[in-house]
Write an enzyme that holds these catalytic residues in place. Structure first.
Site, PDB file in Angstrom:
ATOM      1  N   LYS A 184      71.512 -50.291 -61.398  1.00  0.00           N
ATOM      2  CA  LYS A 184      72.272 -49.076 -61.057  1.00  0.00           C
ATOM      3  C   LYS A 184      73.151 -48.602 -62.218  1.00  0.00           C
ATOM      4  O   LYS A 184      73.605 -47.454 -62.204  1.00  0.00           O
ATOM      5  CB  LYS A 184      73.144 -49.315 -59.816  1.00  0.00           C
ATOM      6  CG  LYS A 184      72.361 -49.286 -58.495  1.00  0.00           C
ATOM      7  CD  LYS A 184      73.303 -49.436 -57.311  1.00  0.00           C
ATOM      8  CE  LYS A 184      72.542 -49.405 -55.980  1.00  0.00           C
ATOM      9  NZ  LYS A 184      73.445 -49.703 -54.842  1.00  0.00           N
ATOM     10  N   HIS A 223      63.947 -56.573 -54.407  1.00  0.00           N
ATOM     11  CA  HIS A 223      64.849 -56.633 -53.257  1.00  0.00           C
ATOM     12  C   HIS A 223      64.744 -55.429 -52.329  1.00  0.00           C
ATOM     13  O   HIS A 223      65.293 -55.439 -51.230  1.00  0.00           O
ATOM     14  CB  HIS A 223      66.309 -56.870 -53.678  1.00  0.00           C
ATOM     15  CG  HIS A 223      66.992 -55.689 -54.304  1.00  0.00           C
ATOM     16  ND1 HIS A 223      66.794 -55.312 -55.614  1.00  0.00           N
ATOM     17  CD2 HIS A 223      67.898 -54.800 -53.798  1.00  0.00           C
ATOM     18  CE1 HIS A 223      67.542 -54.247 -55.893  1.00  0.00           C
ATOM     19  NE2 HIS A 223      68.214 -53.911 -54.804  1.00  0.00           N
ATOM     20  N   HIS A 224      64.008 -54.384 -52.735  1.00  0.00           N
ATOM     21  CA  HIS A 224      63.760 -53.256 -51.821  1.00  0.00           C
ATOM     22  C   HIS A 224      62.316 -53.189 -51.351  1.00  0.00           C
ATOM     23  O   HIS A 224      61.909 -52.210 -50.720  1.00  0.00           O
ATOM     24  CB  HIS A 224      64.168 -51.926 -52.470  1.00  0.00           C
ATOM     25  CG  HIS A 224      65.654 -51.747 -52.555  1.00  0.00           C
ATOM     26  ND1 HIS A 224      66.457 -51.633 -51.449  1.00  0.00           N
ATOM     27  CD2 HIS A 224      66.493 -51.711 -53.632  1.00  0.00           C
ATOM     28  CE1 HIS A 224      67.732 -51.521 -51.834  1.00  0.00           C
ATOM     29  NE2 HIS A 224      67.768 -51.562 -53.158  1.00  0.00           N
ATOM     30  N   ASP A 267      71.665 -58.148 -48.515  1.00  0.00           N
ATOM     31  CA  ASP A 267      72.119 -56.878 -49.088  1.00  0.00           C
ATOM     32  C   ASP A 267      72.251 -55.796 -48.019  1.00  0.00           C
ATOM     33  O   ASP A 267      73.251 -55.088 -47.958  1.00  0.00           O
ATOM     34  CB  ASP A 267      71.132 -56.434 -50.182  1.00  0.00           C
ATOM     35  CG  ASP A 267      71.566 -55.164 -50.882  1.00  0.00           C
ATOM     36  OD1 ASP A 267      72.786 -54.998 -51.128  1.00  0.00           O
ATOM     37  OD2 ASP A 267      70.688 -54.336 -51.198  1.00  0.00           O
TER      38      ASP A 267
HETATM   39  P1  C2E Z   1      73.101 -49.598 -50.965  1.00  0.00           P
HETATM   40  O1  C2E Z   1      74.105 -48.589 -50.539  1.00  0.00           O
HETATM   41  O2  C2E Z   1      73.608 -50.872 -51.513  1.00  0.00           O
HETATM   42  O3  C2E Z   1      72.161 -49.902 -49.753  1.00  0.00           O
HETATM   43  C1  C2E Z   1      71.261 -50.986 -49.783  1.00  0.00           C
HETATM   44  C2  C2E Z   1      70.269 -50.874 -48.666  1.00  0.00           C
HETATM   45  O4  C2E Z   1      70.938 -51.012 -47.408  1.00  0.00           O
HETATM   46  C3  C2E Z   1      69.540 -49.559 -48.597  1.00  0.00           C
HETATM   47  O5  C2E Z   1      68.462 -49.517 -49.495  1.00  0.00           O
HETATM   48  C4  C2E Z   1      69.072 -49.575 -47.150  1.00  0.00           C
HETATM   49  O6  C2E Z   1      67.955 -50.432 -47.002  1.00  0.00           O
HETATM   50  C5  C2E Z   1      70.236 -50.228 -46.428  1.00  0.00           C
HETATM   51  N1  C2E Z   1      71.128 -49.160 -45.932  1.00  0.00           N
HETATM   52  C6  C2E Z   1      72.304 -48.768 -46.455  1.00  0.00           C
HETATM   53  N2  C2E Z   1      72.849 -47.765 -45.699  1.00  0.00           N
HETATM   54  C7  C2E Z   1      71.995 -47.546 -44.702  1.00  0.00           C
HETATM   55  C8  C2E Z   1      71.985 -46.638 -43.563  1.00  0.00           C
HETATM   56  O7  C2E Z   1      72.905 -45.848 -43.370  1.00  0.00           O
HETATM   57  N3  C2E Z   1      70.935 -46.685 -42.714  1.00  0.00           N
HETATM   58  C9  C2E Z   1      69.906 -47.576 -42.908  1.00  0.00           C
HETATM   59  N4  C2E Z   1      68.890 -47.566 -42.038  1.00  0.00           N
HETATM   60  N5  C2E Z   1      69.870 -48.427 -43.959  1.00  0.00           N
HETATM   61  C10 C2E Z   1      70.892 -48.408 -44.839  1.00  0.00           C
HETATM   62  P2  C2E Z   1      67.884 -48.093 -49.936  1.00  0.00           P
HETATM   63  O8  C2E Z   1      67.828 -47.195 -48.806  1.00  0.00           O
HETATM   64  O9  C2E Z   1      66.625 -48.386 -50.665  1.00  0.00           O
HETATM   65  O10 C2E Z   1      68.939 -47.526 -50.934  1.00  0.00           O
HETATM   66  C11 C2E Z   1      69.147 -48.060 -52.196  1.00  0.00           C
HETATM   67  C12 C2E Z   1      70.402 -47.515 -52.781  1.00  0.00           C
HETATM   68  O11 C2E Z   1      70.267 -46.090 -52.933  1.00  0.00           O
HETATM   69  C13 C2E Z   1      71.617 -47.706 -51.906  1.00  0.00           C
HETATM   70  O12 C2E Z   1      72.177 -48.974 -52.099  1.00  0.00           O
HETATM   71  C14 C2E Z   1      72.513 -46.571 -52.398  1.00  0.00           C
HETATM   72  O13 C2E Z   1      73.136 -46.901 -53.632  1.00  0.00           O
HETATM   73  C15 C2E Z   1      71.537 -45.466 -52.692  1.00  0.00           C
HETATM   74  N6  C2E Z   1      71.378 -44.547 -51.550  1.00  0.00           N
HETATM   75  C16 C2E Z   1      70.499 -44.615 -50.535  1.00  0.00           C
HETATM   76  N7  C2E Z   1      70.641 -43.566 -49.691  1.00  0.00           N
HETATM   77  C17 C2E Z   1      71.652 -42.796 -50.192  1.00  0.00           C
HETATM   78  C18 C2E Z   1      72.273 -41.573 -49.769  1.00  0.00           C
HETATM   79  O14 C2E Z   1      71.918 -40.956 -48.756  1.00  0.00           O
HETATM   80  N8  C2E Z   1      73.280 -41.092 -50.544  1.00  0.00           N
HETATM   81  C19 C2E Z   1      73.696 -41.733 -51.665  1.00  0.00           C
HETATM   82  N9  C2E Z   1      74.715 -41.226 -52.375  1.00  0.00           N
HETATM   83  N10 C2E Z   1      73.138 -42.911 -52.107  1.00  0.00           N
HETATM   84  C20 C2E Z   1      72.122 -43.409 -51.364  1.00  0.00           C
HETATM   85 FE    FE Z   2      69.412 -52.146 -54.532  1.00  0.00          FE
HETATM   86 FE    FE Z   3      73.426 -54.128 -53.132  1.00  0.00          FE
END
Ligand code: C2E
Ligand code: FE
Ligand code: FE
Ligand code: SIN
Ligand code: SIN
Ligand code: SIN
Length: 386
Positions: free
Chosen positions: A248, A299-300, A328
């Site tokens: 990131k 991890h994803h 995570d």
């Molecule tokens: P992160 O915030 O550390 O989230 C890690 C993972 O937690 C996400 O991987 C997802 O699998 C789960 N997760 C987090 N919040 C939610 C949620 O509200 N609902 C659900 N169902 N799962 C959730 P993911 O989706 O592959 O996202 C990877 C990274 O991308 C996230 O890391 C975050 O940094 C960013 N990201 C994802 N969606 C958004 C978004 O809508 N807005 C912003 N600003 N960043 C986002």
């Molecule tokens: Fe990640």
């Molecule tokens: Fe994380």
């Protein structure tokens, strides 16, 4: 008096008529112990084995190994088989003298010697009569610490020049192993620190909450043990998992800190953090960093093959990465993000169950549910401060 080592077994005590062992038996002790010591990875066990060896060779009532803490100008020892530490100022007592001057001491009558620290005897209710201290010297000649033997098992006898020579021999054999184990612990501690720091850099770039990487590390450790990995593997995962989001650092602020939902295009960019992390970490040949690289990469990924970046599935996904994924997401859902509020626990657990066998390895979810109380204790311990 100091450290130490509760002494001999009852059978040894009954042999107390003797106050010296025959040379053949002493060589046997050296041979057996140095072989064991050379195989040991744990500093604590090396120290304990060394103390046992010294005690048995010269029939000492107590024996201990003291190490130097340069930072605090103290010497310290750990009571055998216990965790309690005893510390004294670096120059005090016979041990301190040997360490400062690099010379062994053979003291027949401690009470008559100016270096005797009678306070210690009062504190521990033990009478120091006769003492040997022998410094340990590392490969490049600097002093690592000292052996200390106190009182003969046969009351009335004092240590002899012969005892001193044998303890010096033991020190010279075991000293090499001691140094390499200390070096190993130092390297591992340094690696841990570097990884945690790098993880925190990744974290601060993404404005994730303060203790995210620490919690993920601890959750991963508990889940690994629950999955039946041994403690060495679990420890390895605990050190490697904080790096999962290091990629990131290369994602633009406008995307990383976007308060709302990402567009499809922005999310494509965000997905790159897995591949970027992998490339950063995969340059090293170290086992730890190779694990960290794989975790960052995978991890994803999802158990059913619908994840990114490669869409691999099931056990083709690295076990460490599958565990980190659960840790995570559990942590991400429970935390506030720029793009979402923190979820309630019930909702988080419902999602994890729903994604059992879809996003997540079903076995890891089962372990997660079994370990829930311990996981929540970690969450409480490393709660984010507002
Ligand atoms: P992160 O915030 O550390 O989230 C890690 C993972 O937690 C996400 O991987 C997802 O699998 C789960 N997760 C987090 N919040 C939610 C949620 O509200 N609902 C659900 N169902 N799962 C959730 P993911 O989706 O592959 O996202 C990877 C990274 O991308 C996230 O890391 C975050 O940094 C960013 N990201 C994802 N969606 C958004 C978004 O809508 N807005 C912003 N600003 N960043 C986002
Ligand atoms: Fe990640
Ligand atoms: Fe994380
Ligand atoms: C030491 O052995 O170094 C300290 C205890 C004493 O002075 O008797
Ligand atoms: C995705 O499936 O990659 C979007 C985030 C989520 O809801 O898990
Ligand atoms: C291992 O490294 O032995 C197993 C864990 C993994 O798949 O990385």
């Amino acid at each position: 008096m100091l450290p130490l080592h509760e002494s001999a077994s009852p059978t040894q005590r009954s042999a107390n008529a003797l106050h010296e062992l025959p040379p053949g038996q002493i060589l046997r002790i050296i041979f057996d112990y140095t072989a064991k010591i050379a195989d040991e990875q744990s500093l604590q066990r090396v120290l304990s084995l060394m103390a046992d060896m010294g005690q048995q060779m010269i029939l000492a009532d107590r024996c201990a190994v003291w190490l130097i803490d340069h930072k605090h100008q103290e010497v310290y020892t750990t009571v055998a088989h216990g965790t309690e530490e005893i510390r004294i100022p670096i120059g005090s007592g016979f041990v301190g003298y040997s360490i400062q001057h690099g010379e062994p001491l053979l003291i027949e009558d401690a009470s008559a010697d100016y270096r005797h620290n009678a306070n210690n005897d009062h504190k521990t209710n033990y009478l120091t009569r006769t003492v040997i201290t022998v410094p340990f010297v590392g490969n490049d000649g600097h002093i690592l610490g000292a052996y200390q033997a106190v009182n003969k098992q046969s009351p009335g006898h004092v240590f002899t020049q012969r005892d001193l020579e044998f303890l010096t021999l033991a020190a010279s054999y075991a000293g090499k192993s001691l140094e390499s184990v200390m070096l190993h612990e130092e390297i591992v501690a340094t690696q841990k620190e570097i990884l945690l720091t790098m993880g925190q850099i990744g974290e601060s770039r993404s404005k994730e909450t303060g203790n995210h990487v620490k919690r993920v590390a601890e959750y991963s450790y508990l889940l690994a043990l629950g999955m039946g990995l041994d403690s060495e593997q679990a420890e390895l995962l605990k050190m490697a998992s904080p790096m999962h989001d290091i990629g990131k650092v290369a994602i633009p602020d406008s995307v990383l800190h976007k308060p709302g939902k990402l567009t499809a295009q922005e999310f494509e960019l965000m997905k790159e953090h897995t591949v970027i992390g992998y490339r950063l970490l995969n340059k090293s040949n170290r086992r730890l960093l190779r694990h960290a690289a794989r975790i960052a990469h995978e991890h994803h990924e999802r158990w059913d093959g619908s994840g990114y970046p490669r869409g691999i599935q099931g056990e083709a996904i690295d076990l460490f990465a599958r565990i980190t994924a659960v840790a995570d997401v559990f942590d991400a859902l429970g935390s506030e993000r720029v793009y979402k509020p923190a979820w309630e626990l019930d909702r988080i657990l419902a999602l994890l169950q729903e994604e059992r066998g879809r996003h997540f390895d079903p076995l890891i979810i089962d372990v997660f549910m079994q370990q829930l109380p311990a996981l929540l204790a970690v969450r409480e311990q490393y709660r984010d401060m507002k």
